[in-house]
Design an enzyme around this catalytic site. Structure first.
Site, PDB file in Angstrom:
ATOM      1  N   LYS A 150      20.299 105.407 -14.454  1.00 14.53           N
ATOM      2  CA  LYS A 150      20.460 106.230 -13.249  1.00 14.53           C
ATOM      3  C   LYS A 150      19.505 107.421 -13.291  1.00 14.53           C
ATOM      4  CE  LYS A 150      24.693 104.698 -11.381  1.00 14.53           C
ATOM      5  NZ  LYS A 150      26.127 104.724 -11.262  1.00 14.53           N
ATOM      6  N   LYS A 197      18.435  94.816  -9.617  1.00 15.03           N
ATOM      7  CA  LYS A 197      19.884  94.691  -9.386  1.00 15.03           C
ATOM      8  C   LYS A 197      20.246  95.319  -8.029  1.00 15.03           C
ATOM      9  CE  LYS A 197      24.242  96.684 -10.670  1.00 15.03           C
ATOM     10  NZ  LYS A 197      24.891  97.900 -11.039  1.00 15.03           N
ATOM     11  N   LYS A 220      24.171 100.143  -4.592  1.00 11.96           N
ATOM     12  CA  LYS A 220      24.376 100.997  -3.421  1.00 11.96           C
ATOM     13  C   LYS A 220      23.391 102.158  -3.417  1.00 11.96           C
ATOM     14  CE  LYS A 220      29.204 100.423  -4.134  1.00 11.96           C
ATOM     15  NZ  LYS A 220      29.316 100.856  -5.535  1.00 11.96           N
TER      16      LYS A 220
HETATM   17  N1  AQP Z   1      23.931  93.544  -8.164  1.00  9.71           N
HETATM   18  C1  AQP Z   1      25.097  93.220  -8.714  1.00  9.71           C
HETATM   19  N2  AQP Z   1      25.287  91.971  -9.197  1.00  9.71           N
HETATM   20  C2  AQP Z   1      26.489  91.595  -9.733  1.00  9.71           C
HETATM   21  N3  AQP Z   1      27.533  92.451  -9.813  1.00  9.71           N
HETATM   22  C3  AQP Z   1      27.371  93.706  -9.352  1.00  9.71           C
HETATM   23  N4  AQP Z   1      28.205  94.769  -9.278  1.00  9.71           N
HETATM   24  C4  AQP Z   1      27.574  95.805  -8.716  1.00  9.71           C
HETATM   25  N5  AQP Z   1      26.320  95.455  -8.397  1.00  9.71           N
HETATM   26  C5  AQP Z   1      26.161  94.157  -8.775  1.00  9.71           C
HETATM   27  C6  AQP Z   1      29.572  94.748  -9.755  1.00  9.71           C
HETATM   28  O1  AQP Z   1      30.387  95.424  -8.827  1.00  9.71           O
HETATM   29  C7  AQP Z   1      31.428  96.083  -9.541  1.00  9.71           C
HETATM   30  C8  AQP Z   1      31.634  97.441  -9.011  1.00  9.71           C
HETATM   31  O2  AQP Z   1      30.473  98.170  -9.136  1.00  9.71           O
HETATM   32  P1  AQP Z   1      30.499  99.726  -8.884  1.00  9.71           P
HETATM   33  O3  AQP Z   1      30.296  99.984  -7.457  1.00  9.71           O
HETATM   34  O4  AQP Z   1      31.679 100.353  -9.463  1.00  9.71           O
HETATM   35  O5  AQP Z   1      29.322 100.224  -9.766  1.00  9.71           O
HETATM   36  P2  AQP Z   1      27.874  99.708  -9.898  1.00  9.71           P
HETATM   37  O6  AQP Z   1      27.784  98.489 -10.734  1.00  9.71           O
HETATM   38  O7  AQP Z   1      27.116 100.891 -10.389  1.00  9.71           O
HETATM   39  O8  AQP Z   1      27.494  99.323  -8.410  1.00  9.71           O
HETATM   40  P3  AQP Z   1      26.316  99.905  -7.617  1.00  9.71           P
HETATM   41  O9  AQP Z   1      26.239  99.305  -6.283  1.00  9.71           O
HETATM   42  O10 AQP Z   1      25.084  99.826  -8.466  1.00  9.71           O
HETATM   43  O11 AQP Z   1      26.789 101.393  -7.403  1.00  9.71           O
HETATM   44  P4  AQP Z   1      25.988 102.707  -7.603  1.00  9.71           P
HETATM   45  O12 AQP Z   1      24.657 102.462  -6.956  1.00  9.71           O
HETATM   46  O13 AQP Z   1      26.769 103.767  -6.932  1.00  9.71           O
HETATM   47  O14 AQP Z   1      25.869 102.924  -9.074  1.00  9.71           O
HETATM   48  C9  AQP Z   1      31.065  96.034 -11.017  1.00  9.71           C
HETATM   49  O15 AQP Z   1      31.927  95.127 -11.667  1.00  9.71           O
HETATM   50  C10 AQP Z   1      29.670  95.553 -11.041  1.00  9.71           C
HETATM   51  O16 AQP Z   1      29.425  94.725 -12.157  1.00  9.71           O
END
Ligand code: AQP
Length: 332
Positions: free
Chosen positions: A116, A198, A201
């Site tokens: 991040k 990946k 969001k």
């Molecule tokens: N691209 C992805 N492929 C597979 N699984 C994913 N997950 C997120 N992105 C992918 C799964 O979604 C769950 C919840 O994720 P989260 O929102 O708590 O955190 P994250 O993984 O950090 O998701 P983002 O979208 O990348 O959020 P931000 O950008 O805010 O950090 C998890 O189980 C994750 O594996």
């Protein structure tokens, strides 16, 4: 022990609207798991989202949209407890107890923090200590099985370390050491975003689950490809567009398209054709959930009811675990 009647827990950050990665990597599995006997806790990680979202109205809207998405996509509040993380403030108390037995080195090794920061997110103390709060979320409900994506494995390993460290430090068995449940399909492990990284969001490369019509087609058209013409033979394994298509198309159709792209020549599908097919398949797949979302949007009070009841139930359990931890370390 079998997986029967065990406690499952997972969560999603309301740091934006939920995307295809959240669906295939998390929600689809959460909905399937609720069929198993046991206790199921799914929370909307609003404390966590505060590490990146600093707009009160936006956070409130994202929390609501995340709850609506979970319900529209099939989470059943009769079988699973859906709640807001901040309705259980006991997790922040448990996080403090864990922080006091966690070495700096453990957190310094966290990949997600480093990723991040490398992506330009301002490194706050909250972002750095994120794995401690996540550990508290897991441990607060005596969770035994944590469905996670590959990107979350390290966080669960850290949770195991913290639980063991606390229990050893205070000579007690306060915390249950959780195990992780990895996705069964390779496709669900990492859903690529529009840029092939990946889908995330906060990286601006995501496809919202409920996007439709022209907006969806426009967004799908932004998937990064190259300038090779349709006739030129290509290796489909090198095109992440196929990783997205694989999530939606029936195997026969997918194989047919892969063959046609591999062969090239006149009539071979171009990137535009593949993207149009993807947009159509996404729209079709989520049509029933989109309709349920519309119904829920018309009745926000029903969504609030589910969250309040879920929060109360989750809090009862977390209070019991917090009290156990307080007694073990001498705070009671
Ligand atoms: N691209 C992805 N492929 C597979 N699984 C994913 N997950 C997120 N992105 C992918 C799964 O979604 C769950 C919840 O994720 P989260 O929102 O708590 O955190 P994250 O993984 O950090 O998701 P983002 O979208 O990348 O959020 P931000 O950008 O805010 O950090 C998890 O189980 C994750 O594996």
């Amino acid at each position: 022990m079998s997986d029967a009647a065990r406690t499952y827990l997972s969560g999603i950050q309301p740091s934006g609207l939920l995307h295809l990665g959240n669906y295939f990597g998390a929600i689809e599995r959460h909905v399937a798991l609720q069929e198993r006997p046991g206790r199921h806790y799914y929370f909307i990680a609003d404390y966590h989202a505060l590490t990146t979202v600093h707009d009160a109205e936006l956070l409130r809207r994202n929390v609501f949209e995340t709850a609506v998405a979970y319900l529209a996509l099939g989470l059943d509040p009769e079988r699973a407890v859906l709640f807001r993380q901040s309705d259980v403030p006991e997790v922040t108390e448990i996080a403090w107890l864990l922080a006091c037995v966690t070495g700096m080195g453990l957190l310094e090794r966290a990949h997600s923090y480093k990723d991040k920061v490398a992506r330009g997110i301002k490194p706050s103390v909250g972002l750095f200590t994120y794995p401690v709060l996540m550990a508290a979320d897991i441990l607060a409900y005596d969770s035994e099985l944590v469905p996670v994506g590959r990107d979350q494995v390290q966080h669960v390993e850290m949770t195991q370390d913290m639980a063991t460290r606390f229990n050893e430090t205070f000579g007690s068995r306060v915390f249950v050491r959780p195990e992780m449940l990895m996705p069964e399909t390779a496709a669900a492990r990492k859903v690529p975003g529009l840029d092939g990284q990946k889908m995330s969001k906060s990286y601006g490369n995501d496809l919202w689950i409920f996007e439709s019509g022209k907006k969806l087609r426009k967004r799908v058209n932004r998937i990064v490809t190259d300038s090779r013409p349709p006739e030129e033979p290509k290796d489909p394994d090198e095109l992440f567009l196929f990783d997205l298509l694989a999530l939606f198309l029936p195997p026969d159709e997918l194989e047919g398209l892969r063959d046609a792209v591999r062969r090239g020549g006149p009539g071979a599908p171009g990137y535009g054709d593949l993207k149009a097919r993807l947009a159509e398949a996404i729209e079709e797949r989520f049509a029933p959930a989109r309709a349920r979302r519309e119904e829920l949007l018309a009745h926000p009070e029903r969504v609030e009811e589910v969250l309040s009841a879920g929060g109360a139930e989750a809090r009862r359990k977390a209070t019991e675990v917090r009290d156990r931890a307080y007694r073990a370390c001498g705070l009671r």
